[in-house]
Scaffold this active site. Structure first.
Site, PDB file in Angstrom:
ATOM      1  N   ASP A  86      16.130 -27.261   8.457  1.00 41.66           N
ATOM      2  CA  ASP A  86      15.570 -27.798   9.694  1.00 41.66           C
ATOM      3  C   ASP A  86      16.621 -28.703  10.340  1.00 41.66           C
ATOM      4  OD1 ASP A  86      12.280 -28.263  10.621  1.00 41.66           O
ATOM      5  OD2 ASP A  86      13.855 -29.446  11.598  1.00 41.66           O
ATOM      6  N   ILE A 105      20.106 -23.905  13.251  1.00 40.38           N
ATOM      7  CA  ILE A 105      20.225 -22.445  13.078  1.00 40.38           C
ATOM      8  C   ILE A 105      21.075 -21.794  14.165  1.00 40.38           C
ATOM      9  CG2 ILE A 105      18.097 -22.145  11.727  1.00 40.38           C
ATOM     10  CD1 ILE A 105      16.802 -21.082  14.408  1.00 40.38           C
ATOM     11  N   THR A 110       4.475 -15.420  18.211  1.00 36.37           N
ATOM     12  CA  THR A 110       3.272 -15.970  18.863  1.00 36.37           C
ATOM     13  C   THR A 110       2.592 -14.913  19.724  1.00 36.37           C
ATOM     14  OG1 THR A 110       2.615 -17.470  20.642  1.00 36.37           O
ATOM     15  CG2 THR A 110       4.903 -16.867  20.608  1.00 36.37           C
ATOM     16  N   ASP A 111       1.286 -15.070  19.917  1.00 38.83           N
ATOM     17  CA  ASP A 111       0.569 -14.151  20.820  1.00 38.83           C
ATOM     18  C   ASP A 111       0.992 -14.362  22.267  1.00 38.83           C
ATOM     19  OD1 ASP A 111      -0.639 -16.643  21.190  1.00 38.83           O
ATOM     20  OD2 ASP A 111      -2.677 -15.849  21.260  1.00 38.83           O
ATOM     21  N   GLU A 112       1.712 -15.465  22.539  1.00 38.38           N
ATOM     22  CA  GLU A 112       2.098 -15.746  23.926  1.00 38.38           C
ATOM     23  C   GLU A 112       3.099 -14.726  24.463  1.00 38.38           C
ATOM     24  OE1 GLU A 112       2.622 -19.884  24.988  1.00 38.38           O
ATOM     25  OE2 GLU A 112       1.476 -20.516  23.247  1.00 38.38           O
ATOM     26  N   TYR A 166       9.365 -20.362  27.215  1.00 35.94           N
ATOM     27  CA  TYR A 166       9.135 -20.375  25.757  1.00 35.94           C
ATOM     28  C   TYR A 166       8.741 -18.986  25.272  1.00 35.94           C
ATOM     29  CZ  TYR A 166       6.220 -20.650  21.549  1.00 35.94           C
ATOM     30  OH  TYR A 166       5.644 -20.412  20.319  1.00 35.94           O
ATOM     31  N   LYS A 172      10.685 -16.248  22.759  1.00 38.89           N
ATOM     32  CA  LYS A 172      10.082 -15.696  21.532  1.00 38.89           C
ATOM     33  C   LYS A 172      10.040 -14.166  21.612  1.00 38.89           C
ATOM     34  CE  LYS A 172       8.498 -17.622  18.438  1.00 38.89           C
ATOM     35  NZ  LYS A 172       9.064 -18.194  17.182  1.00 38.89           N
TER      36      LYS A 172
HETATM   37  P1  NAD Z   1       7.173 -27.343  15.789  1.00 43.68           P
HETATM   38  O1  NAD Z   1       7.790 -27.601  17.120  1.00 43.68           O
HETATM   39  O2  NAD Z   1       6.147 -28.285  15.269  1.00 43.68           O
HETATM   40  O3  NAD Z   1       8.311 -27.249  14.678  1.00 43.68           O
HETATM   41  C1  NAD Z   1       9.529 -26.589  14.909  1.00 43.68           C
HETATM   42  C2  NAD Z   1      10.515 -27.026  13.833  1.00 43.68           C
HETATM   43  O4  NAD Z   1      11.749 -26.313  14.075  1.00 43.68           O
HETATM   44  C3  NAD Z   1      10.839 -28.521  13.877  1.00 43.68           C
HETATM   45  O5  NAD Z   1      10.798 -29.055  12.561  1.00 43.68           O
HETATM   46  C4  NAD Z   1      12.253 -28.573  14.443  1.00 43.68           C
HETATM   47  O6  NAD Z   1      13.011 -29.662  13.949  1.00 43.68           O
HETATM   48  C5  NAD Z   1      12.826 -27.236  13.963  1.00 43.68           C
HETATM   49  N1  NAD Z   1      13.939 -26.773  14.815  1.00 43.68           N
HETATM   50  C6  NAD Z   1      13.951 -26.718  16.163  1.00 43.68           C
HETATM   51  N2  NAD Z   1      15.167 -26.272  16.591  1.00 43.68           N
HETATM   52  C7  NAD Z   1      15.904 -26.033  15.476  1.00 43.68           C
HETATM   53  C8  NAD Z   1      17.228 -25.563  15.249  1.00 43.68           C
HETATM   54  N3  NAD Z   1      18.047 -25.246  16.268  1.00 43.68           N
HETATM   55  N4  NAD Z   1      17.652 -25.409  13.976  1.00 43.68           N
HETATM   56  C9  NAD Z   1      16.825 -25.730  12.930  1.00 43.68           C
HETATM   57  N5  NAD Z   1      15.582 -26.214  13.082  1.00 43.68           N
HETATM   58  C10 NAD Z   1      15.119 -26.358  14.340  1.00 43.68           C
HETATM   59  O7  NAD Z   1       6.609 -25.852  15.896  1.00 43.68           O
HETATM   60  P2  NAD Z   1       5.320 -25.207  15.209  1.00 43.68           P
HETATM   61  O8  NAD Z   1       4.162 -25.412  16.090  1.00 43.68           O
HETATM   62  O9  NAD Z   1       5.272 -25.613  13.789  1.00 43.68           O
HETATM   63  O10 NAD Z   1       5.712 -23.663  15.298  1.00 43.68           O
HETATM   64  C11 NAD Z   1       6.454 -23.043  14.264  1.00 43.68           C
HETATM   65  C12 NAD Z   1       6.668 -21.586  14.615  1.00 43.68           C
HETATM   66  O11 NAD Z   1       5.411 -20.930  14.789  1.00 43.68           O
HETATM   67  C13 NAD Z   1       7.437 -21.395  15.933  1.00 43.68           C
HETATM   68  O12 NAD Z   1       8.323 -20.330  15.766  1.00 43.68           O
HETATM   69  C14 NAD Z   1       6.351 -21.044  16.936  1.00 43.68           C
HETATM   70  O13 NAD Z   1       6.861 -20.212  17.959  1.00 43.68           O
HETATM   71  C15 NAD Z   1       5.357 -20.306  16.067  1.00 43.68           C
HETATM   72  N6  NAD Z   1       3.938 -20.379  16.490  1.00 43.68           N
HETATM   73  C16 NAD Z   1       3.352 -21.591  16.748  1.00 43.68           C
HETATM   74  C17 NAD Z   1       2.010 -21.633  17.105  1.00 43.68           C
HETATM   75  C18 NAD Z   1       1.301 -22.945  17.360  1.00 43.68           C
HETATM   76  O14 NAD Z   1       0.137 -22.959  17.783  1.00 43.68           O
HETATM   77  N7  NAD Z   1       1.911 -24.093  17.079  1.00 43.68           N
HETATM   78  C19 NAD Z   1       1.271 -20.446  17.217  1.00 43.68           C
HETATM   79  C20 NAD Z   1       1.906 -19.231  16.938  1.00 43.68           C
HETATM   80  C21 NAD Z   1       3.243 -19.221  16.576  1.00 43.68           C
HETATM   81  P1  TYD Z   2      -0.631 -26.265  24.175  1.00 44.44           P
HETATM   82  O1  TYD Z   2      -1.066 -27.072  22.996  1.00 44.44           O
HETATM   83  O2  TYD Z   2       0.577 -26.719  24.933  1.00 44.44           O
HETATM   84  O3  TYD Z   2      -0.458 -24.758  23.642  1.00 44.44           O
HETATM   85  P2  TYD Z   2      -0.123 -23.405  24.487  1.00 44.44           P
HETATM   86  O4  TYD Z   2       0.264 -23.735  25.847  1.00 44.44           O
HETATM   87  O5  TYD Z   2       1.022 -22.855  23.710  1.00 44.44           O
HETATM   88  O6  TYD Z   2      -1.367 -22.584  24.393  1.00 44.44           O
HETATM   89  O7  TYD Z   2      -1.837 -26.164  25.194  1.00 44.44           O
HETATM   90  C1  TYD Z   2      -3.082 -25.598  24.851  1.00 44.44           C
HETATM   91  C2  TYD Z   2      -3.929 -25.549  26.103  1.00 44.44           C
HETATM   92  O8  TYD Z   2      -4.208 -26.883  26.520  1.00 44.44           O
HETATM   93  C3  TYD Z   2      -3.232 -24.866  27.268  1.00 44.44           C
HETATM   94  O9  TYD Z   2      -4.187 -24.116  28.012  1.00 44.44           O
HETATM   95  C4  TYD Z   2      -2.720 -26.007  28.103  1.00 44.44           C
HETATM   96  C5  TYD Z   2      -3.745 -27.106  27.860  1.00 44.44           C
HETATM   97  N1  TYD Z   2      -3.218 -28.491  27.943  1.00 44.44           N
HETATM   98  C6  TYD Z   2      -3.850 -29.425  28.777  1.00 44.44           C
HETATM   99  O10 TYD Z   2      -4.836 -29.125  29.463  1.00 44.44           O
HETATM  100  N2  TYD Z   2      -3.327 -30.691  28.828  1.00 44.44           N
HETATM  101  C7  TYD Z   2      -2.236 -31.065  28.117  1.00 44.44           C
HETATM  102  O11 TYD Z   2      -1.795 -32.228  28.211  1.00 44.44           O
HETATM  103  C8  TYD Z   2      -1.607 -30.097  27.238  1.00 44.44           C
HETATM  104  C9  TYD Z   2      -0.392 -30.463  26.423  1.00 44.44           C
HETATM  105  C10 TYD Z   2      -2.152 -28.819  27.179  1.00 44.44           C
END
Ligand code: NAD
Ligand code: TYD
Length: 338
Positions: free
Chosen positions: A33, A60, A125-127, A150, A154
């Site tokens: 990380d 990375i 991600t589903d996004e 973003y 992805k």
């Molecule tokens: P996060 O932002 O909490 O964590 C990301 C981590 O990656 C951090 O610890 C950061 O330090 C590290 N990182 C960032 N850039 C880096 C680099 N250049 N080299 C090494 N490490 C680096 O993210 P998250 O929410 O835990 O998501 C993790 C993964 O899951 C991501 O790939 C995201 O696209 C995917 N994902 C997230 C969600 C969600 O709801 N959070 C849903 C589906 C998929």
């Molecule tokens: P987020 O946690 O940023 O996830 P994603 O955009 O990847 O789905 O946001 C979840 C939902 O909440 C999204 O529809 C945007 C909304 N949102 C707000 O309404 N207010 C906020 O301050 C944030 C960060 C998100």
């Protein structure tokens, strides 16, 4: 099994580190990380300090360091989670997203090929599928149609993973999960932001009309799916992972549930200027993973939300420290004038 977890100090990554340590105690786990603003070593320090998990600080996108690490440690399996992950930040500036999510993924794929990694789990991600209308769900055959920078970064990394499978025969699996929530989520994301703001009696900035819909999955259900797929998934396949129908909820309803659970007035919720190109609705059809490995979500949203709120109440210093640091500047920049 000699396993590398990238992004293991972030939200899902640190939950996965704990989950794999609990469920596969004989696995040798290394975390890479860069500790960006979103990474917090504290999330896994109990395991690192006890010598149960090895931590390597590495970016990375630095090809040389990534190759040197793979040559030295000869990983057998990679769970790739490191990413820039916040849509709002990608709207302000996309360059870090391309650097980490696209170039970083390519470096890991190159290094995995070079040392003969047996399975590369790409956590996407589903996004990448874009936005849904009121009905329907994303399947694995839905064309990639990302909206935000973003999601575009992805989707690009997904295509690279597919290309390494088709061209070089690298054993890869792509997972596309809906929105996660749970402990250790950085408080810029919707649920922890709203929980922590409500605890501080601050306003809850709800974008647009508040009726955008997300499908929520408790983070350990995601970890469970990743472990099952790493052992039983089919090489070259993509699998959707997500919440069930009851977990598909408009943001306004989630915000109200947070206020009610914390006994705070829903007047804290304030509609603010919408996110640019805000995807209206996400929902996935997860029948493919269900048929392949028997996975389905196990934590109902109501339970998961209460567990999450309890964690943020019990770990106030964790998020207070974050919110009083650099994050405060981001918050001012992003929300002032909205
Ligand atoms: P996060 O932002 O909490 O964590 C990301 C981590 O990656 C951090 O610890 C950061 O330090 C590290 N990182 C960032 N850039 C880096 C680099 N250049 N080299 C090494 N490490 C680096 O993210 P998250 O929410 O835990 O998501 C993790 C993964 O899951 C991501 O790939 C995201 O696209 C995917 N994902 C997230 C969600 C969600 O709801 N959070 C849903 C589906 C998929
Ligand atoms: P987020 O946690 O940023 O996830 P994603 O955009 O990847 O789905 O946001 C979840 C939902 O909440 C999204 O529809 C945007 C909304 N949102 C707000 O309404 N207010 C906020 O301050 C944030 C960060 C998100």
């Amino acid at each position: 099994m000699n396993v590398l977890i990238t992004g293991g100090a972030g939200f899902i990554g640190s939950n996965l580190v704990h989950y794999l340590h609990d469920h596969r105690p004989d696995w040798k786990i290394t975390v890479v990380d860069a500790l960006t603003y979103a990474g917090n070593l504290h999330n896994i320090s109990s395991l690192v300090d006890a010598g149960k998990v090895t931590f390597v600080k590495c970016d990375i996108s630095d090809a040389e360091s990534v190759h040197a690490l793979f040559e030295k440690d000869q990983f057998e399996m990679v769970f790739h989670l490191a990413a820039e992950s916040h849509v709002d930040r990608s709207i302000h500036s996309a360059s870090e997203f391309v650097r980490t999510n696209v170039l970083g993924t390519q470096n890991l794929l190159d290094a995995s090929l070079a040392v003969g990694v047996k399975r590369f789990m790409h956590i996407s991600t589903d996004e990448v599928y874009g936005s849904l209308g009121a009905t329907g769900k994303f399947t694995e055959l839905t064309p990639l149609d990302p909206t935000s920078p973003y999601a575009a970064s992805k989707a690009s990394s997904d295509l690279l993973v597919e290309a390494f499978h088709k061209t070089h025969g690298l054993d890869t699996i792509i997972t596309r999960c809906t929105n996660n929530y749970g402990p250790y989520q950085f408080p810029e994301k919707f649920i922890p932001l709203f929980i922590s703001n409500a605890m501080e009696d601050k306003s809850l900035p709800l974008y647009g009309d508040g009726m955008n819909v997300r499908s929520w999955l408790y983070v350990t259900d995601h970890c469970d799916a990743l472990l099952l797929l790493s052992e039983q998934g089919e090489s070259g396949q993509a699998y959707n992972i997500g919440g069930d129908d009851d977990a598909e909820i408009p943001n306004k309803v989630v915000a109200e549930a947070i206020c009610s659970a914390l006994d705070k007035p829903s007047a804290l919720i304030q509609l603010v200027t919408d996110r640019l190109a805000h995807d209206r609705r996400y929902a996935v059809d997860f029948s493919k993973i269900h048929q392949a490995v028997g996975w389905e979500p196990s934590v109902p949203f109501e339970d998961g939300l209460l567990r999450t709120i309890a964690w943020y109440q019990e770990n106030r210093s964790w998020w207070e420290e974050i919110k009083s640091g650099d994050y405060r500047d981001y918050y001012e920049r992003h929300y002032s004038g909205r």
